[in-house]
Write an enzyme that holds these catalytic residues in place. Structure first.
Site, PDB file in Angstrom:
ATOM      1  N   GLY A 243     -10.759  -5.822  -6.435  1.00 30.00           N
ATOM      2  CA  GLY A 243     -11.432  -6.892  -5.705  1.00 30.00           C
ATOM      3  C   GLY A 243     -10.418  -7.657  -4.853  1.00 30.00           C
ATOM      4  O   GLY A 243      -9.956  -7.138  -3.848  1.00 30.00           O
TER       5      GLY A 243
ATOM      6  N   SER B 166      -5.813  -1.000  -6.489  1.00 21.92           N
ATOM      7  CA  SER B 166      -6.223  -1.828  -5.370  1.00 21.92           C
ATOM      8  C   SER B 166      -5.745  -3.258  -5.624  1.00 21.92           C
ATOM      9  O   SER B 166      -4.552  -3.461  -5.856  1.00 21.92           O
ATOM     10  CB  SER B 166      -7.737  -1.728  -5.174  1.00 21.92           C
ATOM     11  OG  SER B 166      -8.153  -2.296  -3.958  1.00 21.92           O
ATOM     12  N   TRP B 167      -6.632  -4.258  -5.619  1.00 24.94           N
ATOM     13  CA  TRP B 167      -6.205  -5.613  -5.996  1.00 24.94           C
ATOM     14  C   TRP B 167      -5.595  -5.600  -7.393  1.00 24.94           C
ATOM     15  O   TRP B 167      -4.675  -6.365  -7.674  1.00 24.94           O
ATOM     16  CB  TRP B 167      -7.379  -6.583  -5.944  1.00 24.94           C
ATOM     17  CG  TRP B 167      -7.179  -7.789  -6.810  1.00 24.94           C
ATOM     18  CD1 TRP B 167      -7.780  -8.053  -8.006  1.00 24.94           C
ATOM     19  CD2 TRP B 167      -6.288  -8.893  -6.573  1.00 24.94           C
ATOM     20  NE1 TRP B 167      -7.320  -9.243  -8.536  1.00 24.94           N
ATOM     21  CE2 TRP B 167      -6.403  -9.776  -7.666  1.00 24.94           C
ATOM     22  CE3 TRP B 167      -5.406  -9.206  -5.540  1.00 24.94           C
ATOM     23  CZ2 TRP B 167      -5.680 -10.950  -7.759  1.00 24.94           C
ATOM     24  CZ3 TRP B 167      -4.669 -10.386  -5.635  1.00 24.94           C
ATOM     25  CH2 TRP B 167      -4.813 -11.241  -6.730  1.00 24.94           C
TER      26      TRP B 167
ATOM     27  N   ASP C 298      -6.823   7.061   2.140  1.00 25.53           N
ATOM     28  CA  ASP C 298      -7.266   5.717   1.775  1.00 25.53           C
ATOM     29  C   ASP C 298      -7.230   4.844   3.028  1.00 25.53           C
ATOM     30  O   ASP C 298      -6.160   4.607   3.597  1.00 25.53           O
ATOM     31  CB  ASP C 298      -6.329   5.156   0.698  1.00 25.53           C
ATOM     32  CG  ASP C 298      -6.785   3.828   0.124  1.00 25.53           C
ATOM     33  OD1 ASP C 298      -7.565   3.125   0.781  1.00 25.53           O
ATOM     34  OD2 ASP C 298      -6.347   3.495  -0.996  1.00 25.53           O
TER      35      ASP C 298
ATOM     36  N   HIS D  71      -9.881   5.865  -1.297  1.00 25.98           N
ATOM     37  CA  HIS D  71      -9.401   4.702  -2.039  1.00 25.98           C
ATOM     38  C   HIS D  71      -9.864   4.655  -3.497  1.00 25.98           C
ATOM     39  O   HIS D  71      -9.180   4.088  -4.342  1.00 25.98           O
ATOM     40  CB  HIS D  71      -9.889   3.435  -1.320  1.00 25.98           C
ATOM     41  CG  HIS D  71      -9.446   2.157  -1.963  1.00 25.98           C
ATOM     42  ND1 HIS D  71      -8.120   1.777  -2.035  1.00 25.98           N
ATOM     43  CD2 HIS D  71     -10.151   1.160  -2.570  1.00 25.98           C
ATOM     44  CE1 HIS D  71      -8.036   0.602  -2.650  1.00 25.98           C
ATOM     45  NE2 HIS D  71      -9.245   0.209  -2.987  1.00 25.98           N
TER      46      HIS D  71
END
Length: 317
Positions: free
Chosen positions: A43, A110-111, A268, A296
Protein backbone atom coordinates in the site's frame (compact mmCIF):
# COMPACT_ATOMS: atom_id res chain seq x y z
CA UNK A 1 -1.86 -20.84 -6.51
CA UNK A 2 0.81 -23.39 -7.55
CA UNK A 3 3.98 -23.42 -5.46
CA UNK A 4 2.52 -21.95 -2.29
CA UNK A 5 2.07 -23.86 0.94
CA UNK A 6 -1.46 -25.14 1.74
CA UNK A 7 -4.14 -22.91 3.21
CA UNK A 8 -4.00 -22.65 7.00
CA UNK A 9 -5.97 -20.91 9.73
CA UNK A 10 -4.53 -18.75 12.53
CA UNK A 11 -3.98 -20.28 15.95
CA UNK A 12 -4.12 -16.81 17.52
CA UNK A 13 -5.79 -13.49 16.64
CA UNK A 14 -5.98 -10.23 18.54
CA UNK A 15 -6.05 -6.46 18.61
CA UNK A 16 -3.05 -4.50 19.90
CA UNK A 17 -3.59 -0.94 21.10
CA UNK A 18 -0.60 1.01 19.82
CA UNK A 19 -1.79 4.56 20.49
CA UNK A 20 -4.79 6.38 21.91
CA UNK A 21 -6.26 6.30 18.40
CA UNK A 22 -5.09 3.09 16.73
CA UNK A 23 -5.64 -0.61 17.43
CA UNK A 24 -3.96 -3.11 15.12
CA UNK A 25 -5.33 -6.48 14.08
CA UNK A 26 -2.71 -9.24 14.23
CA UNK A 27 -2.70 -12.98 13.78
CA UNK A 28 -0.34 -15.92 14.18
CA UNK A 29 -0.39 -19.13 12.17
CA UNK A 30 1.89 -22.04 11.45
CA UNK A 31 4.01 -23.55 14.24
CA UNK A 32 3.30 -22.19 17.72
CA UNK A 33 6.96 -22.39 18.79
CA UNK A 34 8.36 -22.01 15.28
CA UNK A 35 10.84 -19.58 13.80
CA UNK A 36 9.21 -16.14 13.70
CA UNK A 37 8.55 -14.29 10.45
CA UNK A 38 6.59 -11.06 10.13
CA UNK A 39 4.74 -10.18 6.92
CA UNK A 40 4.55 -6.46 6.05
CA UNK A 41 1.77 -5.72 3.60
CA UNK A 42 1.79 -3.20 0.78
CA UNK A 43 0.00 0.00 0.00
CA UNK A 44 0.32 1.56 2.46
CA UNK A 45 -3.28 0.78 3.27
CA UNK A 46 -3.55 -2.57 1.49
CA UNK A 47 -4.12 -4.85 4.49
CA UNK A 48 -3.37 -8.58 4.74
CA UNK A 49 -5.19 -11.62 3.36
CA UNK A 50 -5.20 -15.37 4.10
CA UNK A 51 -3.01 -15.98 1.05
CA UNK A 52 -0.18 -14.04 2.74
CA UNK A 53 0.35 -16.95 5.17
CA UNK A 54 1.18 -19.32 2.35
CA UNK A 55 4.71 -18.21 1.44
CA UNK A 56 6.00 -19.88 4.60
CA UNK A 57 6.38 -23.52 5.67
CA UNK A 58 3.82 -23.87 8.49
CA UNK A 59 5.77 -26.78 9.97
CA UNK A 60 8.73 -24.47 10.56
CA UNK A 61 7.58 -20.87 10.78
CA UNK A 62 5.57 -18.94 13.35
CA UNK A 63 3.86 -16.66 10.83
CA UNK A 64 2.87 -13.19 12.06
CA UNK A 65 0.60 -10.97 9.97
CA UNK A 66 -0.83 -7.61 10.99
CA UNK A 67 -2.83 -4.82 9.40
CA UNK A 68 -1.05 -1.47 9.60
CA UNK A 69 -2.69 1.68 10.95
CA UNK A 70 -5.99 2.38 9.21
CA UNK A 71 -5.77 -0.80 7.10
CA UNK A 72 -7.68 -4.07 6.88
CA UNK A 73 -9.23 -5.06 10.21
CA UNK A 74 -7.30 -2.45 12.19
CA UNK A 75 -9.29 0.40 13.70
CA UNK A 76 -10.21 3.11 12.95
CA UNK A 77 -10.32 2.39 9.23
CA UNK A 78 -8.65 4.84 6.81
CA UNK A 79 -7.62 7.16 9.65
CA UNK A 80 -4.67 9.41 8.80
CA UNK A 81 -3.99 10.75 12.29
CA UNK A 82 -0.73 9.53 13.89
CA UNK A 83 -0.13 7.52 10.72
CA UNK A 84 3.46 7.79 9.49
CA UNK A 85 6.26 5.44 8.49
CA UNK A 86 7.94 5.91 11.85
CA UNK A 87 4.72 5.23 13.77
CA UNK A 88 4.45 1.88 11.98
CA UNK A 89 8.13 1.06 12.51
CA UNK A 90 7.52 1.39 16.24
CA UNK A 91 4.27 -0.59 15.93
CA UNK A 92 6.32 -3.50 14.58
CA UNK A 93 8.51 -3.28 17.67
CA UNK A 94 5.47 -3.13 19.96
CA UNK A 95 4.04 -6.22 18.30
CA UNK A 96 7.36 -8.07 18.53
CA UNK A 97 7.56 -7.36 22.26
CA UNK A 98 3.88 -8.19 22.78
CA UNK A 99 4.43 -11.62 21.21
CA UNK A 100 7.65 -12.26 23.14
CA UNK A 101 9.80 -12.57 20.02
CA UNK A 102 13.52 -11.78 20.14
CA UNK A 103 14.37 -11.68 16.42
CA UNK A 104 12.46 -12.47 13.27
CA UNK A 105 12.69 -12.77 9.51
CA UNK A 106 11.07 -9.69 7.93
CA UNK A 107 9.14 -10.12 4.67
CA UNK A 108 7.79 -7.15 2.72
CA UNK A 109 6.76 -6.28 -0.82
CA UNK A 110 6.14 -2.96 -2.55
CA UNK A 111 5.36 -0.51 0.30
CA UNK A 112 6.12 -3.49 2.55
CA UNK A 113 9.70 -3.36 1.25
CA UNK A 114 9.87 0.35 2.15
CA UNK A 115 8.68 -0.46 5.63
CA UNK A 116 10.97 -3.50 5.97
CA UNK A 117 14.00 -1.39 5.05
CA UNK A 118 12.91 1.39 7.42
CA UNK A 119 12.44 -1.10 10.26
CA UNK A 120 15.68 -2.97 9.60
CA UNK A 121 17.71 0.25 9.41
CA UNK A 122 16.18 1.38 12.72
CA UNK A 123 16.29 -1.97 14.55
CA UNK A 124 18.91 -4.09 12.76
CA UNK A 125 19.54 -6.18 15.87
CA UNK A 126 15.97 -7.55 15.65
CA UNK A 127 16.16 -8.76 12.04
CA UNK A 128 17.43 -12.25 11.19
CA UNK A 129 16.94 -11.86 7.42
CA UNK A 130 15.02 -9.79 4.88
CA UNK A 131 12.85 -11.03 2.01
CA UNK A 132 11.93 -8.07 -0.20
CA UNK A 133 9.77 -7.87 -3.32
CA UNK A 134 8.97 -5.06 -5.77
CA UNK A 135 11.37 -2.57 -4.20
CA UNK A 136 9.93 0.85 -3.44
CA UNK A 137 11.89 3.55 -1.63
CA UNK A 138 9.40 6.37 -2.18
CA UNK A 139 11.76 8.65 -4.07
CA UNK A 140 10.19 11.40 -6.16
CA UNK A 141 11.33 9.74 -9.39
CA UNK A 142 9.53 6.51 -8.41
CA UNK A 143 6.30 8.31 -7.54
CA UNK A 144 6.44 10.41 -10.68
CA UNK A 145 6.95 7.37 -12.91
CA UNK A 146 3.75 5.73 -11.70
CA UNK A 147 1.51 8.66 -10.81
CA UNK A 148 2.62 11.38 -13.21
CA UNK A 149 4.32 10.12 -16.37
CA UNK A 150 5.79 6.74 -17.24
CA UNK A 151 3.38 3.87 -16.67
CA UNK A 152 0.84 6.05 -18.48
CA UNK A 153 2.63 5.24 -21.73
CA UNK A 154 1.97 1.51 -21.29
CA UNK A 155 -1.61 1.55 -19.96
CA UNK A 156 -3.25 4.45 -21.80
CA UNK A 157 -6.83 3.24 -21.31
CA UNK A 158 -6.37 2.83 -17.54
CA UNK A 159 -4.55 6.18 -17.44
CA UNK A 160 -7.52 7.92 -19.07
CA UNK A 161 -9.80 6.63 -16.32
CA UNK A 162 -7.32 7.68 -13.62
CA UNK A 163 -6.89 11.20 -14.99
CA UNK A 164 -10.58 11.77 -15.75
CA UNK A 165 -11.33 12.49 -12.08
CA UNK A 166 -8.93 15.45 -12.00
CA UNK A 167 -9.49 18.77 -13.84
CA UNK A 168 -6.83 19.67 -16.40
CA UNK A 169 -5.77 22.66 -14.31
CA UNK A 170 -4.55 20.31 -11.53
CA UNK A 171 -2.91 17.60 -13.62
CA UNK A 172 0.63 18.82 -13.07
CA UNK A 173 0.54 17.07 -9.66
CA UNK A 174 -1.85 14.12 -9.53
CA UNK A 175 -0.83 13.00 -6.04
CA UNK A 176 -1.72 16.40 -4.57
CA UNK A 177 -4.93 16.62 -6.58
CA UNK A 178 -6.07 13.20 -5.40
CA UNK A 179 -4.98 13.89 -1.83
CA UNK A 180 -7.20 16.99 -1.78
CA UNK A 181 -10.20 14.92 -2.85
CA UNK A 182 -9.45 11.91 -0.65
CA UNK A 183 -9.33 14.17 2.41
CA UNK A 184 -12.41 16.17 1.38
CA UNK A 185 -15.47 16.52 3.61
CA UNK A 186 -17.58 15.41 0.64
CA UNK A 187 -18.12 11.65 0.92
CA UNK A 188 -19.16 11.24 -2.71
CA UNK A 189 -16.00 13.01 -3.85
CA UNK A 190 -13.83 10.87 -1.54
CA UNK A 191 -15.31 7.61 -2.80
CA UNK A 192 -15.07 8.61 -6.46
CA UNK A 193 -11.40 9.50 -6.05
CA UNK A 194 -10.70 6.36 -4.03
CA UNK A 195 -12.20 4.14 -6.71
CA UNK A 196 -10.23 5.78 -9.52
CA UNK A 197 -6.92 5.80 -7.62
CA UNK A 198 -7.26 2.15 -6.55
CA UNK A 199 -8.39 0.98 -9.99
CA UNK A 200 -5.29 2.55 -11.57
CA UNK A 201 -2.97 0.58 -9.31
CA UNK A 202 -4.71 -2.80 -9.52
CA UNK A 203 -5.06 -2.43 -13.30
CA UNK A 204 -1.31 -2.11 -13.73
CA UNK A 205 0.11 -4.41 -11.07
CA UNK A 206 0.30 -7.62 -13.12
CA UNK A 207 1.89 -8.45 -16.42
CA UNK A 208 -1.53 -9.76 -17.48
CA UNK A 209 -4.29 -7.65 -15.85
CA UNK A 210 -6.52 -9.65 -13.52
CA UNK A 211 -10.27 -8.84 -13.67
CA UNK A 212 -10.83 -10.21 -10.14
CA UNK A 213 -8.12 -7.95 -8.73
CA UNK A 214 -9.50 -4.95 -10.61
CA UNK A 215 -12.95 -5.68 -9.19
CA UNK A 216 -11.51 -5.29 -5.67
CA UNK A 217 -11.36 -1.53 -6.25
CA UNK A 218 -15.17 -1.44 -6.29
CA UNK A 219 -15.20 -2.30 -2.58
CA UNK A 220 -15.62 1.20 -1.10
CA UNK A 221 -14.18 0.37 2.35
CA UNK A 222 -11.04 -1.22 0.93
CA UNK A 223 -10.56 1.39 -1.79
CA UNK A 224 -10.97 4.32 0.61
CA UNK A 225 -8.42 2.99 3.10
CA UNK A 226 -5.99 2.04 0.33
CA UNK A 227 -6.24 5.31 -1.59
CA UNK A 228 -6.41 7.70 1.39
CA UNK A 229 -3.44 6.18 3.18
CA UNK A 230 -1.34 5.87 0.03
CA UNK A 231 -2.00 9.48 -0.98
CA UNK A 232 -1.29 10.62 2.59
CA UNK A 233 2.12 8.94 2.59
CA UNK A 234 3.02 9.96 -0.94
CA UNK A 235 1.96 13.57 -0.44
CA UNK A 236 4.32 13.66 2.55
CA UNK A 237 7.09 11.73 0.72
CA UNK A 238 6.97 8.87 3.16
CA UNK A 239 7.83 11.12 6.10
CA UNK A 240 11.51 10.61 5.27
CA UNK A 241 13.97 13.40 6.06
CA UNK A 242 15.38 13.46 2.51
CA UNK A 243 14.62 12.09 -0.95
CA UNK A 244 16.46 8.79 -1.39
CA UNK A 245 16.99 8.39 2.37
CA UNK A 246 16.71 4.58 2.45
CA UNK A 247 19.38 4.20 -0.24
CA UNK A 248 21.96 6.47 1.37
CA UNK A 249 25.29 4.79 2.12
CA UNK A 250 24.94 5.46 5.85
CA UNK A 251 21.53 3.76 5.91
CA UNK A 252 22.65 0.75 3.86
CA UNK A 253 25.63 0.32 6.20
CA UNK A 254 23.22 -0.34 9.07
CA UNK A 255 21.90 -3.50 7.39
CA UNK A 256 25.04 -4.72 5.61
CA UNK A 257 25.32 -7.85 7.77
CA UNK A 258 21.69 -8.96 7.37
CA UNK A 259 21.07 -11.76 4.84
CA UNK A 260 18.69 -10.54 2.14
CA UNK A 261 16.86 -11.81 -0.93
CA UNK A 262 15.34 -9.32 -3.38
CA UNK A 263 12.66 -10.57 -5.78
CA UNK A 264 11.71 -8.20 -8.58
CA UNK A 265 9.42 -8.50 -11.59
CA UNK A 266 11.26 -7.51 -14.75
CA UNK A 267 8.14 -5.79 -16.11
CA UNK A 268 7.00 -4.16 -12.88
CA UNK A 269 5.54 -0.77 -13.88
CA UNK A 270 4.38 0.15 -10.35
CA UNK A 271 7.83 -0.14 -8.77
CA UNK A 272 10.25 -0.42 -11.71
CA UNK A 273 13.25 -2.75 -11.50
CA UNK A 274 15.83 0.06 -11.51
CA UNK A 275 15.25 0.69 -7.80
CA UNK A 276 15.73 -2.97 -6.90
CA UNK A 277 18.92 -3.06 -8.94
CA UNK A 278 20.24 0.11 -7.31
CA UNK A 279 19.55 -1.33 -3.86
CA UNK A 280 21.27 -4.60 -4.77
CA UNK A 281 24.38 -2.81 -6.07
CA UNK A 282 24.67 -0.73 -2.91
CA UNK A 283 23.94 -3.65 -0.57
CA UNK A 284 26.91 -5.99 -0.90
CA UNK A 285 25.92 -9.57 -0.17
CA UNK A 286 22.27 -9.16 -1.10
CA UNK A 287 20.83 -11.68 -3.55
CA UNK A 288 18.56 -10.52 -6.37
CA UNK A 289 16.19 -12.40 -8.67
CA UNK A 290 14.76 -10.55 -11.68
CA UNK A 291 11.70 -12.54 -12.71
CA UNK A 292 11.32 -12.34 -16.47
CA UNK A 293 7.63 -13.14 -16.83
CA UNK A 294 6.17 -10.94 -14.11
CA UNK A 295 5.02 -7.45 -13.22
CA UNK A 296 4.52 -6.12 -9.70
CA UNK A 297 2.22 -8.55 -7.94
CA UNK A 298 3.41 -11.12 -5.40
CA UNK A 299 0.62 -13.33 -6.70
CA UNK A 300 2.24 -13.80 -10.10
CA UNK A 301 3.55 -17.34 -10.31
CA UNK A 302 7.21 -16.56 -11.02
CA UNK A 303 7.44 -14.07 -8.17
CA UNK A 304 5.52 -16.26 -5.71
CA UNK A 305 7.85 -19.17 -6.46
CA UNK A 306 10.95 -17.09 -5.70
CA UNK A 307 9.43 -15.73 -2.49
CA UNK A 308 8.69 -19.26 -1.25
CA UNK A 309 12.21 -20.29 -2.23
CA UNK A 310 13.65 -17.36 -0.21
CA UNK A 311 11.56 -18.22 2.85
CA UNK A 312 12.65 -21.85 2.58
CA UNK A 313 16.28 -20.73 2.38
CA UNK A 314 16.01 -18.92 5.71
CA UNK A 315 14.37 -21.82 7.56
CA UNK A 316 17.80 -22.78 8.87
CA UNK A 317 18.40 -19.43 10.62
Amino acid sequence: MPGLYPEIEPFDEGMLQVSEIHSLYYEQSGKFDGKPVVYLHGGPGGGTSPLDRRYFDPEVYRIVLFDQRGSGKSEPSADLRENTTWDIVEDIEKLRKHLGIDKWVVFGGSWGSTLALSYAQTHPDRVKALILRGIFTLRKQELDFFYQFGTSMLFPEAWDAYTSVIPESERDDFVSAYYKRLTSDNEEERLKAAGAWSTWEVSTSRLQPDPDLIAKASNDKWALAFARIEAHYFKHTGFFPRDGYLLEDEQIAKIKGIPAVIVQGRYDVVCPASTAWELHKKWKGSEIHLVGDAGHSAKEEGIASKLVEAADKFKAL
